[in-house]
Design a protein around this motif. Sequence first.
Motif, mmCIF file in Angstrom:
data_model
loop_
_atom_site.group_PDB
_atom_site.id
_atom_site.type_symbol
_atom_site.label_atom_id
_atom_site.label_comp_id
_atom_site.label_asym_id
_atom_site.label_seq_id
_atom_site.Cartn_x
_atom_site.Cartn_y
_atom_site.Cartn_z
ATOM 1 N N PHE A 255 0.836 -1.208 0.000
ATOM 2 C CA PHE A 255 0.000 0.000 0.000
ATOM 3 C C PHE A 255 0.873 1.262 0.000
ATOM 4 C CE2 PHE A 255 -3.006 2.976 2.242
ATOM 5 C CZ PHE A 255 -3.916 3.058 1.198
ATOM 6 N N LYS A 256 1.997 1.203 0.685
ATOM 7 C CA LYS A 256 2.924 2.346 0.714
ATOM 8 C C LYS A 256 3.471 2.623 -0.682
ATOM 9 C CE LYS A 256 7.112 3.997 3.018
ATOM 10 N NZ LYS A 256 8.144 3.669 4.052
ATOM 11 N N ARG A 257 3.843 1.572 -1.399
ATOM 12 C CA ARG A 257 4.355 1.757 -2.756
ATOM 13 C C ARG A 257 3.269 2.315 -3.677
ATOM 14 N NH1 ARG A 257 7.058 -2.985 -1.111
ATOM 15 N NH2 ARG A 257 5.397 -4.340 -1.912
ATOM 16 N N PHE A 258 2.056 1.851 -3.481
ATOM 17 C CA PHE A 258 0.940 2.338 -4.289
ATOM 18 C C PHE A 258 0.728 3.836 -4.066
ATOM 19 C CE2 PHE A 258 -3.643 3.314 -4.464
ATOM 20 C CZ PHE A 258 -3.911 3.016 -5.794
ATOM 21 N N MET A 259 0.749 4.283 -2.821
ATOM 22 C CA MET A 259 0.514 5.689 -2.523
ATOM 23 C C MET A 259 1.681 6.568 -2.983
ATOM 24 S SD MET A 259 -2.512 5.669 -1.428
ATOM 25 C CE MET A 259 -2.554 7.440 -1.183
ATOM 26 N N ALA A 260 2.898 6.030 -2.937
ATOM 27 C CA ALA A 260 4.049 6.808 -3.413
ATOM 28 C C ALA A 260 3.961 7.038 -4.912
ATOM 29 C CB ALA A 260 5.348 6.094 -3.045
ATOM 30 N N GLU A 261 3.610 6.001 -5.658
ATOM 31 C CA GLU A 261 3.469 6.163 -7.101
ATOM 32 C C GLU A 261 2.281 7.063 -7.437
ATOM 33 O OE1 GLU A 261 2.902 3.525 -11.206
ATOM 34 O OE2 GLU A 261 3.049 2.502 -9.262
ATOM 35 N N ALA A 262 1.214 6.930 -6.659
ATOM 36 C CA ALA A 262 0.029 7.755 -6.905
ATOM 37 C C ALA A 262 0.317 9.238 -6.702
ATOM 38 C CB ALA A 262 -1.106 7.314 -5.977
#
Length: 422
Positions: A255-262
């Motif tokens: 989820f952290k990687r998803f939010m960073a890319e977002a």
Amino acid sequence: MRADRIPSDARGRALRLGLISALVPLSLTLVQCGKAPNPAALAANSQANVQVVAKTNQKVASGDTFEDRFPAPQFSERFPSASESLLQRQMSDFSPKRAVQQPPEQAPYKVASLEPQVPYKRPAREGLTTLVSMKSSAFPYFGNNPASDAPFLNIAKGDRRGHRSYSGRVFWQDETYNDSRVLVHVPEHFDARKPGVIVVFFHGNGATLERDVRDRQLVPKQITDSGANAVLLAPQMAVDAADSSAGKFWQPGGFKRFMAEAAEHLARVTGDPNGARAFASMPIVIVGYSGGFLPTAWSLEVGGISERVRGVVLLDAVYGELDKFASWIESHRSGFFVSAYTRHTARRDRELMSMLRQKGISVAEDMDQPLRPGSVVFVETADGITHRDYVTRAWTQDPLKDVLVKMAATPSLALARVASSR
């Protein structure tokens, strides 16, 4: 006699020399009259005429020198001045005019303003709803299923790989688990410079982003209508399938990687390349509907940024993972938790309420109050409310809109309400 002739011969020679000296200059003058005038001399003479007219009948004490007769032409004399321009001197200029009071001449300097001068004003932006492909979205996923620690794609047929679900049905990877797109919605009133929130919406089973999240459940519209300073991220989960698999959100830090890319995508979508930093630290509200409970629970448990999650909303979605929800509620008292349910999930919701009360956590059973840090609310909805329509009709019409309005009423939840509700 010879003596007498000498003087007379001398007089004759003198006479002849005198005539020759008089005739030679005259002949030279006559010769010059037969030649064309020198262009340089003609130009000089044309300039000298101006002074000759001005000096008519006057004697120059110093003598008539070459410089006096042919002065060097000046640049200003060869071209008309501004007042003599043909553009300014037209026939209308010579007609009689009434005396008109002229406005005061503008000062050749600019008076300093006390107000700041903004060199660039960003044009008004319309609301934007778009689909963005993200590497860190839920699918495609080639890891293990944490429930069994076996490969998620657990069946093959030739070159095709698929997943056999708990019901025994097979969903193929190229049809169901291959869409990496995320629905992004930015309302026209959103301002990244003000306190805001990112809403992450996990849709339920049998859904697509366009047909269901956008058009049927009206999730982007509810966010805009709330007037809250919020943006939406809705990753495509299993495409139009009866499956709740979490994909990459099962992985630690997923989820952290998803939010960073977002954050990078949101900065580009909003046209502010410097906005990625603001989006990377903005509070998050996770909304899980129906089968969306599974990616919600795992994002809270192993997602890696549970401290940024300011709120969790479950819409008829407590089908399991009660311990993960209870653990997040207990350890994050600065956030809020809302679970609305029908008779289909009533048993598990009541079980979760009991778990929380045993931990000494107060539980409310209505949505009549603003949401505050530490609020835990369970709402049972009436029998006429259907599961399919729950995102648009639960305890009230447009429940997501209601949550954001109640959240914005509490400044400590760091969400500004920048537009009036429609």
